[in-house]
Write an enzyme that holds these catalytic residues in place. Sequence first.
Site, PDB file in Angstrom:
ATOM      1  CB  ALA A  35      -0.994   0.028   1.163  1.00 13.68           C
ATOM      2  CE  LYS A  38       5.438  -2.726  -3.460  1.00 18.08           C
ATOM      3  NZ  LYS A  38       4.511  -2.387  -2.366  1.00 18.08           N
ATOM      4  CB  SER A 106      11.707  -6.964  -3.316  1.00 16.69           C
ATOM      5  OG  SER A 106      11.544  -5.602  -3.603  1.00 16.69           O
TER       6      SER A 106
END
Length: 197
Positions: A35, A38, A106
């Site tokens: 959130a 991205k 990531s």
Amino acid sequence: MSTNIVWHEASIAKEERRAQNKHQSFILWFTGLSASGKSSVANAFARTLFERGNQAFVLDGDNVRHGLNNDLGFGEDDRKENIRRIGEVSKLFVESGQIVLTAFISPYRADRQVVRELVEDGEFIEVYVKCSVEACEKRDPKGLYKKARNAEIPNFTGISAPYEEPENPEIILDTEHYSIEECAQQLTDILTAKGLI
């Protein structure tokens, strides 16, 4: 791994594809909390690139898990494999002369470094989409933070699993204080100044 595999050289070099496209090819690796924005920034910027005539494609974390990585969960080992696979796919996009925008949490620095090392210097641009966990939790468009707080989702980054902020990202986009459109414009300005687009 089979020992009977031989790399087949392509008839069209990466440099030829770049020359035809009239821009460099590279990975814009968007990393940040769930959130943080991205995917929103990546897609907004992809639209900008498209309208400029640049060849670009967005690889979104959720979308990739619907297909290529639908066999992976969210434990540490599966997260590492998720990033390894998308790193290899991203490398193929770079070889094809395109700009690939990857929107993945990531969470581990080491995994992001693995992808950086897959490509040549200057072909991996880490974009830290900076937004506090408090702000992300207020947005919570998918209701994931609420489920994580209720222990319905284990290993949730920022709540029950770690997120390792980039130490030296090439670009920082502050989505807590700037709009998606403003962040996309910041990317345009930065990459234009670098001569990449």
